[in-house]
Design a protein around this motif. Structure first.
Motif, PDB file in Angstrom:
ATOM      1  N   GLU A  73       0.827  -1.200   0.000  1.00  0.00           N
ATOM      2  CA  GLU A  73       0.000   0.000   0.000  1.00  0.00           C
ATOM      3  C   GLU A  73       0.866   1.257   0.000  1.00  0.00           C
ATOM      4  O   GLU A  73       1.651   1.472   0.920  1.00  0.00           O
ATOM      5  N   PRO A  74       0.732   2.115  -1.010  1.00  0.00           N
ATOM      6  CA  PRO A  74       1.496   3.359  -1.017  1.00  0.00           C
ATOM      7  C   PRO A  74       0.821   4.405  -0.142  1.00  0.00           C
ATOM      8  O   PRO A  74      -0.372   4.300   0.159  1.00  0.00           O
ATOM      9  N   PRO A  75       1.549   5.442   0.288  1.00  0.00           N
ATOM     10  CA  PRO A  75       0.956   6.486   1.133  1.00  0.00           C
ATOM     11  C   PRO A  75      -0.218   7.169   0.432  1.00  0.00           C
ATOM     12  O   PRO A  75      -0.180   7.423  -0.765  1.00  0.00           O
ATOM     13  N   GLY A  76      -1.270   7.434   1.195  1.00  0.00           N
ATOM     14  CA  GLY A  76      -2.401   8.174   0.671  1.00  0.00           C
ATOM     15  C   GLY A  76      -3.397   7.356  -0.112  1.00  0.00           C
ATOM     16  O   GLY A  76      -4.407   7.893  -0.587  1.00  0.00           O
ATOM     17  N   ALA A  77      -3.174   6.060  -0.260  1.00  0.00           N
ATOM     18  CA  ALA A  77      -4.078   5.217  -1.045  1.00  0.00           C
ATOM     19  C   ALA A  77      -5.182   4.646  -0.160  1.00  0.00           C
ATOM     20  O   ALA A  77      -5.048   4.565   1.070  1.00  0.00           O
ATOM     21  N   ASP A  78      -6.287   4.255  -0.791  1.00  0.00           N
ATOM     22  CA  ASP A  78      -7.372   3.560  -0.095  1.00  0.00           C
ATOM     23  C   ASP A  78      -7.141   2.056  -0.201  1.00  0.00           C
ATOM     24  O   ASP A  78      -6.767   1.556  -1.263  1.00  0.00           O
ATOM     25  N   LEU A  79      -7.380   1.346   0.884  1.00  0.00           N
ATOM     26  CA  LEU A  79      -7.139  -0.094   0.909  1.00  0.00           C
ATOM     27  C   LEU A  79      -8.377  -0.818   1.418  1.00  0.00           C
ATOM     28  O   LEU A  79      -8.936  -0.445   2.455  1.00  0.00           O
ATOM     29  N   VAL A  80      -8.805  -1.843   0.672  1.00  0.00           N
ATOM     30  CA  VAL A  80      -9.883  -2.727   1.107  1.00  0.00           C
ATOM     31  C   VAL A  80      -9.299  -4.130   1.227  1.00  0.00           C
ATOM     32  O   VAL A  80      -8.892  -4.729   0.220  1.00  0.00           O
ATOM     33  N   ALA A  81      -9.223  -4.647   2.455  1.00  0.00           N
ATOM     34  CA  ALA A  81      -8.701  -5.995   2.660  1.00  0.00           C
ATOM     35  C   ALA A  81      -9.668  -7.009   2.069  1.00  0.00           C
ATOM     36  O   ALA A  81     -10.883  -6.928   2.285  1.00  0.00           O
ATOM     37  N   LEU A  82      -9.141  -7.958   1.307  1.00  0.00           N
ATOM     38  CA  LEU A  82      -9.970  -8.957   0.636  1.00  0.00           C
ATOM     39  C   LEU A  82      -9.888 -10.325   1.288  1.00  0.00           C
ATOM     40  O   LEU A  82     -10.900 -10.964   1.534  1.00  0.00           O
ATOM     41  N   LEU A  83      -8.671 -10.787   1.558  1.00  0.00           N
ATOM     42  CA  LEU A  83      -8.502 -12.163   2.028  1.00  0.00           C
ATOM     43  C   LEU A  83      -7.111 -12.320   2.605  1.00  0.00           C
ATOM     44  O   LEU A  83      -6.134 -11.849   2.015  1.00  0.00           O
ATOM     45  N   ARG A  84      -7.018 -12.970   3.768  1.00  0.00           N
ATOM     46  CA  ARG A  84      -5.691 -13.226   4.309  1.00  0.00           C
ATOM     47  C   ARG A  84      -5.019 -14.327   3.500  1.00  0.00           C
ATOM     48  O   ARG A  84      -5.684 -15.224   2.954  1.00  0.00           O
ATOM     49  N   GLU A  85      -3.713 -14.269   3.420  1.00  0.00           N
ATOM     50  CA  GLU A  85      -2.957 -15.228   2.619  1.00  0.00           C
ATOM     51  C   GLU A  85      -2.709 -16.499   3.419  1.00  0.00           C
ATOM     52  O   GLU A  85      -2.088 -16.469   4.477  1.00  0.00           O
ATOM     53  N   GLU A  86      -3.201 -17.623   2.880  1.00  0.00           N
ATOM     54  CA  GLU A  86      -2.945 -18.939   3.458  1.00  0.00           C
ATOM     55  C   GLU A  86      -2.336 -19.819   2.379  1.00  0.00           C
ATOM     56  O   GLU A  86      -2.889 -19.959   1.293  1.00  0.00           O
ATOM     57  N   MET A  87      -1.204 -20.415   2.693  1.00  0.00           N
ATOM     58  CA  MET A  87      -0.492 -21.246   1.740  1.00  0.00           C
ATOM     59  C   MET A  87      -0.868 -22.713   1.953  1.00  0.00           C
ATOM     60  O   MET A  87      -0.964 -23.190   3.089  1.00  0.00           O
ATOM     61  N   VAL A  88      -1.073 -23.413   0.842  1.00  0.00           N
ATOM     62  CA  VAL A  88      -1.362 -24.847   0.896  1.00  0.00           C
ATOM     63  C   VAL A  88      -0.318 -25.588   0.065  1.00  0.00           C
ATOM     64  O   VAL A  88       0.267 -25.034  -0.875  1.00  0.00           O
ATOM     65  N   ILE A  89      -0.082 -26.830   0.428  1.00  0.00           N
ATOM     66  CA  ILE A  89       0.879 -27.661  -0.298  1.00  0.00           C
ATOM     67  C   ILE A  89       0.117 -28.499  -1.314  1.00  0.00           C
ATOM     68  O   ILE A  89      -0.845 -29.198  -0.975  1.00  0.00           O
ATOM     69  N   PRO A 119      -2.403 -31.720   5.209  1.00  0.00           N
ATOM     70  CA  PRO A 119      -3.562 -31.072   5.831  1.00  0.00           C
ATOM     71  C   PRO A 119      -3.217 -29.735   6.470  1.00  0.00           C
ATOM     72  O   PRO A 119      -4.120 -28.991   6.873  1.00  0.00           O
ATOM     73  N   HIS A 120      -1.938 -29.431   6.555  1.00  0.00           N
ATOM     74  CA  HIS A 120      -1.502 -28.214   7.256  1.00  0.00           C
ATOM     75  C   HIS A 120      -1.401 -27.028   6.291  1.00  0.00           C
ATOM     76  O   HIS A 120      -1.202 -27.194   5.085  1.00  0.00           O
ATOM     77  N   ARG A 121      -1.527 -25.838   6.826  1.00  0.00           N
ATOM     78  CA  ARG A 121      -1.433 -24.604   6.059  1.00  0.00           C
ATOM     79  C   ARG A 121      -0.379 -23.698   6.693  1.00  0.00           C
ATOM     80  O   ARG A 121      -0.036 -23.859   7.862  1.00  0.00           O
ATOM     81  N   LEU A 122       0.078 -22.750   5.897  1.00  0.00           N
ATOM     82  CA  LEU A 122       0.984 -21.717   6.399  1.00  0.00           C
ATOM     83  C   LEU A 122       0.275 -20.377   6.270  1.00  0.00           C
ATOM     84  O   LEU A 122      -0.029 -19.933   5.161  1.00  0.00           O
ATOM     85  N   VAL A 123      -0.018 -19.760   7.398  1.00  0.00           N
ATOM     86  CA  VAL A 123      -0.606 -18.417   7.401  1.00  0.00           C
ATOM     87  C   VAL A 123       0.548 -17.418   7.463  1.00  0.00           C
ATOM     88  O   VAL A 123       1.269 -17.359   8.451  1.00  0.00           O
ATOM     89  N   THR A 124       0.713 -16.664   6.389  1.00  0.00           N
ATOM     90  CA  THR A 124       1.900 -15.801   6.274  1.00  0.00           C
ATOM     91  C   THR A 124       1.768 -14.493   7.039  1.00  0.00           C
ATOM     92  O   THR A 124       2.760 -13.793   7.236  1.00  0.00           O
ATOM     93  N   GLY A 125       0.544 -14.139   7.436  1.00  0.00           N
ATOM     94  CA  GLY A 125       0.349 -12.850   8.093  1.00  0.00           C
ATOM     95  C   GLY A 125       0.090 -11.716   7.118  1.00  0.00           C
ATOM     96  O   GLY A 125      -0.132 -10.567   7.529  1.00  0.00           O
TER      97      GLY A 125
END
Length: 297
Positions: free
Chosen positions: A153-169, A260-266
């Protein structure tokens, strides 16, 4: 600056061609003009600017210092004009063009297959889509909106969070018995496909599982997640991919979940737009549609 000092497009094209080829003959062939037409344009440009743009050395045209300065600006200017013309031709029938920057793998694997649904509701809106791995500078680039990770996100921009990143194997079905999954230690023995711009993902995975990442088998490296998706489907190894990108392939059965495990990257995928887009009805409609699509996914 007086208009009398501003070169014509034809003069600039003749100048750039002469700088590139070193002779008026080759410049004329390149532009499909006569040699005399090229010479007239070059002479007219030098008269207009009041400087010599070339030194004539053994029947060759060699850029003067003034010519070198002009060439540095003239080439990108002509490229911009060509691109502007191409854009006008491509989108001439649309009442609105939405200029979108998107992470390459999300664009290819998730967004583009769904855009027909948006176009059905907004037929007068066309898209100009570019792939971007790095943050968009809305002050320098004419994008209306971007789909990026929230850290972009650059300064001054509007941000709408869509989905947290979850990694699957994911892996090709040939790697697994039907309905089975791989043990974490089994994974270490298989070629683990690498994402070159995010090289620590597998390290994070194994450290979270409290396993020594030095024992893993590193497979081929790829720039984009969609390339890893294709490589995993082709049986080249095991991929660690955002579920948003992998979901369609998992639903089709071309890939299977190898753990069955996931990695939540934050990190979070987000819709990012500059202040100038707040009053753009196409951006408003696209935002509402995209939130709905993410919810369904």
């Amino acid at each position: 600056m007086s208009k009398g000092y501003v070169p014509s497009v034809g003069e600039l094209e003749a100048f750039v061609a002469c700088a590139r080829f070193g002779t008026t003959v080759q410049a004329a062939e390149h532009l499909n003009l006569t040699q005399s037409a090229i010479s007239r344009s070059l002479s007219s440009l030098e008269d207009r600017l009041g400087v010599l743009l070339f030194e004539r050395v053994r029947r060759r045209l060699v850029l003067s210092r003034a010519g070198a300065v002009l060439l540095e600006r003239a080439e990108p200017l002509l490229d911009d004009l060509r691109n502007a013309s191409a854009s006008a031709i491509a989108f001439g029938g649309a009442s609105s063009v939405l200029r979108l920057a998107v992470l390459p793998s999300i664009g290819r694997s998730w967004l583009i297959p769904r855009l027909a649904a948006f176009s059905a509701t907004m037929p007068d809106v066309n898209f100009d889509i570019a792939a971007r791995l790095r943050p968009v500078d809305f002050a320098q680039e004419a994008f209306d909106v971007a789909i990026m990770r929230s850290q972009h996100e650059p300064p001054g921009a509007d941000l709408v969070a869509l989905l947290r990143e979850e990694m699957v194997i994911v892996a090709s079905p040939r790697f697994l018995a039907k309905g089975a999954s791989l043990d974490d230690r089994d994974l270490q023995q298989l070629p683990l496909l690498q994402q070159s711009t995010r090289p620590t993902l597998w390290l994070d995975w194994f450290r979270e599982r409290e396993l020594d990442p030095r024992r893993m088998t590193r497979g081929a490296r790829f720039d984009h997640f969609d390339m890893i998706l294709d490589a995993a489907a082709a049986g080249l190894g095991v991929g660690l991919i955002p579920e948003l990108i992998a979901r369609d392939a998992l639903d089709r059965g071309t890939l299977v979940a190898a753990s069955p495990h996931r990695l939540v990257t934050g990190e979070t995928y987000a819709l990012i737009s500059p202040e100038r887009s707040r009053s753009n009805p196409a951006v408003t409609a696209f935002r509402a549609w995209l939130i709905g699509e993410i919810g369904q996914s």
